[in-house]
Write an enzyme that holds these catalytic residues in place. Structure first.
Site, PDB file in Angstrom:
ATOM      1  CD  GLU A  15      -2.837  -1.236   2.365  1.00  0.00           C
ATOM      2  OE1 GLU A  15      -3.763  -0.402   2.421  1.00  0.00           O
ATOM      3  OE2 GLU A  15      -2.642  -2.086   3.245  1.00  0.00           O
ATOM      4  CB  VAL A 183     -10.050 -15.464  -1.042  1.00  0.00           C
ATOM      5  CG1 VAL A 183      -8.665 -15.858  -0.532  1.00  0.00           C
ATOM      6  CG2 VAL A 183     -10.941 -16.692  -1.200  1.00  0.00           C
ATOM      7  CB  SER A 190      -5.755  -0.408   0.104  1.00  0.00           C
ATOM      8  OG  SER A 190      -5.428   0.599   1.024  1.00  0.00           O
ATOM      9  CD  GLU A 220     -14.257 -11.304   5.459  1.00  0.00           C
ATOM     10  OE1 GLU A 220     -13.423 -10.808   6.221  1.00  0.00           O
ATOM     11  OE2 GLU A 220     -14.945 -10.629   4.662  1.00  0.00           O
ATOM     12  N   GLY A 222     -20.035 -14.694   1.512  1.00  0.00           N
ATOM     13  CA  GLY A 222     -20.601 -13.593   0.755  1.00  0.00           C
ATOM     14  C   GLY A 222     -22.099 -13.507   0.992  1.00  0.00           C
ATOM     15  CG  ASN A 315      -8.664   1.191   7.356  1.00  0.00           C
ATOM     16  OD1 ASN A 315      -7.710   1.753   7.882  1.00  0.00           O
ATOM     17  ND2 ASN A 315      -8.654   0.789   6.101  1.00  0.00           N
ATOM     18  CB  SER A 324     -10.434   8.610   1.594  1.00  0.00           C
ATOM     19  OG  SER A 324      -9.217   8.109   1.116  1.00  0.00           O
TER      20      SER A 324
END
Length: 362
Positions: A15, A183, A190, A220, A222, A315, A324
């Site tokens: 990042e 995944v 980001s 996770e 969906g 975050n 952002s």
């Protein structure tokens, strides 16, 4: 009396370039009448390079990358960090506050925060524990589960275990989560390295992709839901912004949509009921305290059609790029970008002063 502010940006992370964009946005917003700004660039190889104090506008990211300058040892931040390169100038103890504008590993994960703690320097944002736990999505979700926060189903894998038995890993995902699923590298943000999978073939490619960026990945479930986010400011007490909704034009809110083409719609304030908003802010405050956060956090949620909320993640160093969400949330709450930065610096000083009350002898 102006605040001597050290800006850390760049970093040894995937990042890195996101951090550069964040630094540009913050520098452009800072009032030179209120701050003495000292940029400190961390290269992609991990070298620390201190540039000259900024005395005017910076127009290009490349101006911030002092690749030709001599690298410094981070310890000078607490010592003669304001001396000129030839050693002239006054040694007045270094910086008043450090602002780590770093995203991802080696910056947002508690490593830099630990160094700043050892140097006893005030710094903006979350401490060591919150940063490290917030960076590792598996640890974060385990803490959220302990705090009773609703989450989608998830499982996780270490690269070495996956390499020993790949088929078992894929079978575990299909048995416990099914498709679609996401995944992700466990220790990255980001949207780097994230894939949405609707089949085993896509799952296999997604594992390969995610493991390029971390030794641990999370998968996770969906679900069909809206993506709603809330900004948080504070130290011991969490102050929440209005809610905002992300509506991706593509399949999901990936890196390109976030930072390159703006291929997404941000709806602020989100069109949710007062009851839904109150529930989300309650969950955001719970997450903030569960991780012992401070300074700033963006809490991300899923909100289903029937109004059921799931916390996705927090975050601990949300970006300050033109696309952002975090600064936009606070702008719509009534805190303009320059004032937002001033509040974060103030929170950093207050937290540091509070820590000085702790006894280290008995």
């Amino acid at each position: 009396m102006k605040t001597k502010l050290g800006l850390l940006y760049g970093g040894k992370s995937a990042e890195h370039h996101v951090s550069m964009q964040t630094a540009m946005a913050v520098i452009k917003a800072l009032d030179l009448k209120e701050f003495d700004i000292h940029p400190i660039y961390i290269t992609e190889e991990g070298a620390w390079i201190k540039g000259p104090q900024l005395t005017g506008p910076v127009e290009s990211v490349t101006e911030l990358a002092y690749s030709g300058e001599t690298s410094i040892a981070p310890i000078v931040l607490s010592q003669a960090s304001v001396l000129a390169e030839d050693g002239t100038g006054s040694n007045d103890g270094g910086f008043d506050v450090i602002f780590p504008l770093l995203h991802g590993p080696n910056g947002e994960d508690g490593t830099v925060q630990g160094m700043l703690e050892l140097l006893n320097l005030p710094y903006v944002g979350n401490g060591v524990l919150a940063s490290s736990a917030g960076m590792d999505k598996v640890i974060m979700k385990n803490i959220f589960a302990q705090s009773g926060l609703s989450q989608v189903k998830y499982t996780w894998f270490i690269r070495s275990d996956w390499e020993k038995s790949r088929e078992a890993a894929y079978q575990k995902v299909e048995d416990e989560l099914g498709y679609p699923c996401f995944v992700k590298p466990a220790n990255l943000g980001s949207s780097v390295g994230i894939s949405k999978c609707a089949s085993k073939a896509e799952l296999e490619r997604a594992f390969e992709e995610a493991f390029q960026f971390d030794r641990k990945i999370i998968v996770e479930e969906g679900i069909v839901a809206r993506e709603v986010e809330i900004g948080i400011l504070g130290n011991d007490e969490a102050e929440c912004s209005v809610a905002g909704e992300i509506i991706p034009k593509e399949d999901f809110y990936d890196y390109k949509a976030k930072y390159e083409d703006g291929n997404t719609a941000l709806v602020i304030p989100a069109e949710i009921s007062d009851q839904e908003y109150n529930l989300l802010t309650e969950m955001a405050a719970t997450a903030f305290k569960a991780l012992d956060c401070s300074g700033l956090v963006r809490a991300d949620f899923f909100l289903t059609k029937d109004g059921k909320p799931y916390i996705n993640e927090v975050n601990t160093m949300p970006g300050f790029t033109p696309f952002s969400m975090f600064p936009l949330l606070w702008k719509h709450t009534g805190v303009e970008y320059p004032k937002l930065i001033e509040r974060l610096v103030k929170l950093a000083k207050e937290r540091h002063e509070e820590k000085q009350k702790i006894k280290h002898t008995f």
